[in-house]
Design a protein around this motif. Structure first.
Motif, mmCIF file in Angstrom:
data_model
loop_
_atom_site.group_PDB
_atom_site.id
_atom_site.type_symbol
_atom_site.label_atom_id
_atom_site.label_comp_id
_atom_site.label_asym_id
_atom_site.label_seq_id
_atom_site.Cartn_x
_atom_site.Cartn_y
_atom_site.Cartn_z
ATOM 1 N N UNK A 1 -62.908 49.059 -4.361
ATOM 2 C CA UNK A 1 -61.694 48.308 -4.040
ATOM 3 C C UNK A 1 -61.969 46.808 -3.998
ATOM 4 N N UNK A 2 -63.119 46.423 -3.465
ATOM 5 C CA UNK A 2 -63.474 45.006 -3.419
ATOM 6 C C UNK A 2 -63.779 44.471 -4.811
ATOM 7 N N UNK A 3 -64.514 45.255 -5.609
ATOM 8 C CA UNK A 3 -64.908 44.797 -6.933
ATOM 9 C C UNK A 3 -63.701 44.552 -7.828
ATOM 10 N N UNK B 1 -53.828 48.243 -8.427
ATOM 11 C CA UNK B 1 -53.411 49.145 -7.358
ATOM 12 C C UNK B 1 -54.254 50.404 -7.464
ATOM 13 N N UNK B 2 -54.944 50.749 -6.393
ATOM 14 C CA UNK B 2 -55.824 51.917 -6.392
ATOM 15 C C UNK B 2 -55.074 53.165 -5.957
ATOM 16 N N UNK B 3 -55.580 54.312 -6.414
ATOM 17 C CA UNK B 3 -55.118 55.613 -5.917
ATOM 18 C C UNK B 3 -56.362 56.374 -5.487
ATOM 19 N N UNK B 4 -56.406 56.699 -4.194
ATOM 20 C CA UNK B 4 -57.535 57.465 -3.642
ATOM 21 C C UNK B 4 -56.943 58.697 -2.974
ATOM 22 N N UNK C 1 -61.525 45.906 1.846
ATOM 23 C CA UNK C 1 -61.864 44.494 1.619
ATOM 24 C C UNK C 1 -60.690 43.594 2.004
ATOM 25 N N UNK C 2 -60.963 42.294 2.102
ATOM 26 C CA UNK C 2 -59.918 41.343 2.491
ATOM 27 C C UNK C 2 -58.790 41.287 1.478
ATOM 28 N N UNK C 3 -59.098 41.585 0.203
ATOM 29 C CA UNK C 3 -58.067 41.494 -0.841
ATOM 30 C C UNK C 3 -56.991 42.559 -0.681
ATOM 31 N N UNK C 4 -57.301 43.641 0.037
ATOM 32 C CA UNK C 4 -56.371 44.772 0.138
ATOM 33 C C UNK C 4 -55.286 44.463 1.169
ATOM 34 N N UNK C 5 -54.044 44.333 0.686
ATOM 35 C CA UNK C 5 -52.934 43.975 1.580
ATOM 36 C C UNK C 5 -52.395 45.172 2.346
ATOM 37 N N UNK D 1 -57.564 54.592 -10.412
ATOM 38 C CA UNK D 1 -57.783 55.890 -9.789
ATOM 39 C C UNK D 1 -59.247 56.022 -9.358
ATOM 40 N N UNK D 2 -59.467 56.401 -8.100
ATOM 41 C CA UNK D 2 -60.812 56.470 -7.529
ATOM 42 C C UNK D 2 -61.083 57.906 -7.088
ATOM 43 N N UNK D 3 -62.268 58.385 -7.377
ATOM 44 C CA UNK D 3 -62.685 59.729 -6.978
ATOM 45 C C UNK D 3 -62.630 59.843 -5.460
ATOM 46 N N UNK D 4 -61.744 60.684 -4.962
ATOM 47 C CA UNK D 4 -61.558 60.817 -3.517
ATOM 48 C C UNK D 4 -62.751 61.466 -2.834
ATOM 49 N N UNK D 5 -63.680 62.047 -3.601
ATOM 50 C CA UNK D 5 -64.866 62.675 -3.014
ATOM 51 C C UNK D 5 -65.971 61.673 -2.715
ATOM 52 N N UNK D 6 -65.801 60.432 -3.142
ATOM 53 C CA UNK D 6 -66.818 59.429 -2.868
ATOM 54 C C UNK D 6 -66.889 59.116 -1.377
ATOM 55 N N UNK D 7 -68.027 58.605 -0.950
ATOM 56 C CA UNK D 7 -68.179 58.128 0.413
ATOM 57 C C UNK D 7 -67.254 56.925 0.611
ATOM 58 N N UNK D 8 -66.759 56.759 1.831
ATOM 59 C CA UNK D 8 -65.825 55.665 2.099
ATOM 60 C C UNK D 8 -66.428 54.305 1.772
ATOM 61 N N UNK D 9 -67.732 54.149 1.971
ATOM 62 C CA UNK D 9 -68.381 52.873 1.643
ATOM 63 C C UNK D 9 -68.362 52.633 0.138
ATOM 64 N N UNK D 10 -68.536 53.702 -0.652
ATOM 65 C CA UNK D 10 -68.480 53.563 -2.109
ATOM 66 C C UNK D 10 -67.071 53.211 -2.567
ATOM 67 N N UNK D 11 -66.075 53.841 -1.942
ATOM 68 C CA UNK D 11 -64.685 53.524 -2.265
ATOM 69 C C UNK D 11 -64.387 52.073 -1.919
ATOM 70 N N UNK D 12 -64.866 51.631 -0.759
ATOM 71 C CA UNK D 12 -64.645 50.255 -0.348
ATOM 72 C C UNK D 12 -65.237 49.261 -1.328
ATOM 73 N N UNK D 13 -66.414 49.576 -1.885
ATOM 74 C CA UNK D 13 -67.033 48.672 -2.848
ATOM 75 C C UNK D 13 -66.180 48.568 -4.110
#
Length: 511
Positions: free
Chosen positions: A96-98, A56-59, A119-123, A82-94
């Motif tokens: 979440x997929x990984x 489960x991610x936290x952004x 990504x598709x995995x994210x419900x 936990x994901x750095x909220x300052x990242x670009x949305x594309x970086x965050x998406x990668x």
């Protein structure tokens, strides 16, 4: 043992003690903090159907609800990302997929960005403190899920030289050992004392929260949720026994801020994330007093390689005080630290190696990188250092070429890969330039016909703003060795000479 057990214990034994505050106002006692985590956890299991071990991610930016979400994930037996909220949305998406995240808690504003790259995995994307989040708080609370010590607790994404982030797998055992070491070596904490989160909870500052929950302390945030010197001074003025983590850049800004601080209210300011210049450290000590400690670590063994203690920093009468102030301190009590070198003579440099219960279990879905980084039980940090005769470690270089700007790691390869997308860039190399305010600024050397404005626009589209180069320097060709490898060392020398020439010509000031 589950990290959430510490919160459950506090919710029972210290129910009425303040646990979470914002801008000086208590927003949750320990009983409320624990109950909310238990209710959120129940919803993660029930309506969302997550199973033990799911990620489960936290952004999100800093806030009291951030810790509610974090502890709810553990309470449910899940793994937090936990994901750095300052990242670009594309970086965050990668990321979440990984990691295969099934659900993401998102701050207001981040939810739409995540949705664009989900990504598709994210419900599900749950906006923190939004309508769905509040419905989750109506769930019946569940007991703390059982976890084994080596179960994944925190997946810490730390960029590497491959240009893609790597997920350092931190277990419940890792986080507990780290917290005990913090309380033992860095900042002994008593019930009711406060930790101020002015740096992102997704990284170092959030790791400190666990020790304060273990000791029934208060986790506090500013009104903005970030770092503003005036807000920090306000928190210091009204909060006795306050501690906080600060990158050297943040400490420098506090030192230069014109406001008054009630220094007696500061328990400990811990600096880390980058070395601090000795002159800057002395200015900070002169202003705030001997209320500082330093830690050296990395995501793969958070906070726990070496410690320069408050006592060391306060001991100005020691004959080698300035030298020690420029070091990273002695080995943390939770780990063994060694130098990979040919001989055993103090002062010999080599790669810094670490082993102990705080060292990650490996990289997520990356056995090759794990095998390269952890060998014979030792974590190979990629940093170069040397011990003196008294066991104080001095950092000499970073073999992986990481740039530390404002206490944040920026890896050249990530920026280089973005710039090479431009059809008019033939080759590129990114280096760090010494900067008096930020520690290092990012400079891109390239060959090609692209303009700096075009390259800057490309970076804005693809990566976080803090990773953008401050300067773009065009060359006919980049310097290389006989094997065709670009020589970053030569570029750094060239850049230093150019900067010195500009200073001599009066075009800019040193730094």
């Amino acid at each position: 043992m589950n990290m959430a057990a510490w919160l459950a214990r506090a919710g029972r034994a210290k129910a009425d003690l303040p646990a979470l505050s914002r801008d000086g106002t208590v927003v949750a006692s320990y009983s409320r903090f624990a109950e909310n985590a238990a209710r959120l956890a129940s919803a993660l299991h029930g309506p969302f159907g997550l199973a033990p071990g799911d990620r489960v991610a936290i952004v999100a930016g800093n806030g009291p609800r951030y810790l509610e979400a974090l502890y709810a994930i553990w309470w449910a037996g899940l793994a937090a990302v936990p994901v750095n909220a300052k990242l670009h949305a594309a970086e965050i998406g990668w990321i979440l997929e990984n990691c295969g995240a099934r659900l993401a808690f998102a701050g207001s504003g981040q939810d739409a960005e995540i949705g664009a790259y989900a990504p598709e995995s994210l419900r599900e994307i749950v906006t923190i403190d939004g309508p769905m989040y509040r419905r989750m708080l109506d769930s019946d609370p569940m007991p703390v899920a059982a976890c084994a010590p080596d179960d994944l607790a925190w997946l810490f994404y730390t960029s590497g030289t491959t240009g893609r982030p790597k997920g350092a797998m931190l277990s419940h055992r890792n986080l507990m050992a780290m917290s005990f070491a913090y309380l033992s070596d860095v900042d002994p904490t008593a019930p009711g004392e406060t930790l101020l989160h002015a740096a992102p909870m997704s990284h170092g500052s959030g790791l400190y929260a666990m020790a304060h929950v273990a000791r029934f302390g208060i986790n506090a945030v500013t009104e903005s949720g970030g770092f503003e010197p005036a807000e920090v001074f306000g928190e210091i003025a009204r909060t006795p026994a306050l501690s906080m983590f600060a990158a050297p850049t943040m400490i420098k800004r506090l030192t230069e801020h014109p406001g008054d601080a009630v220094c007696e209210n500061i328990r400990t300011i811990v600096w880390g994330g980058a070395p601090m210049h000795v002159a800057d450290a002395i200015r900070a000590i002169d202003r705030f007093g001997p209320r500082f400690a330093q830690i050296y670590g990395q995501g793969e063994t958070p906070m726990t390689t070496t410690v320069l203690s408050r006592a060391d920093i306060a001991d100005r009468d020691h004959p080698r005080w300035r030298e020690r102030l420029g070091s990273a301190g002695i080995a943390n009590s939770a780990v063994e630290v060694s130098i990979d070198r040919a001989g055993d003579t103090p002062g010999e440099s080599g790669e810094i190696l670490v082993r102990g219960d705080t060292v990650m279990t490996g990289y997520w879905n990356n056995p090759e990188a794990t095998a390269d980084t952890i060998r014979a039980g030792w974590l190979h940090t990629g940093d170069v250092g040397a011990f003196d005769a008294d066991g104080y470690l001095t950092l000499l270089d970073r073999s992986k070429d990481v740039i530390i700007s404002g206490g944040t790691n920026v890896y050249p390869r990530e920026v280089e890969e973005v710039l090479l997308v431009h059809p008019q860039v033939h080759e590129v190399s990114v280096i760090g330039r010494p900067d008096s305010d930020w520690g290092e600024s990012i400079v891109a050397y390239y060959a090609g016909e692209a303009t700096p404005d075009a390259l800057d626009a490309l970076c804005l589209e693809r990566i976080a703003r803090f990773k953008r180069p401050k300067a773009y320097v065009r060359l006919e060709a980049l310097p290389k060795n006989n094997y065709g490898k670009i020589l970053k060392t030569e570029l750094r020398t060239m850049d230093a000479r150019a900067q010195a020439a500009r200073v001599a010509a009066g075009e800019e000031t040193q730094g």
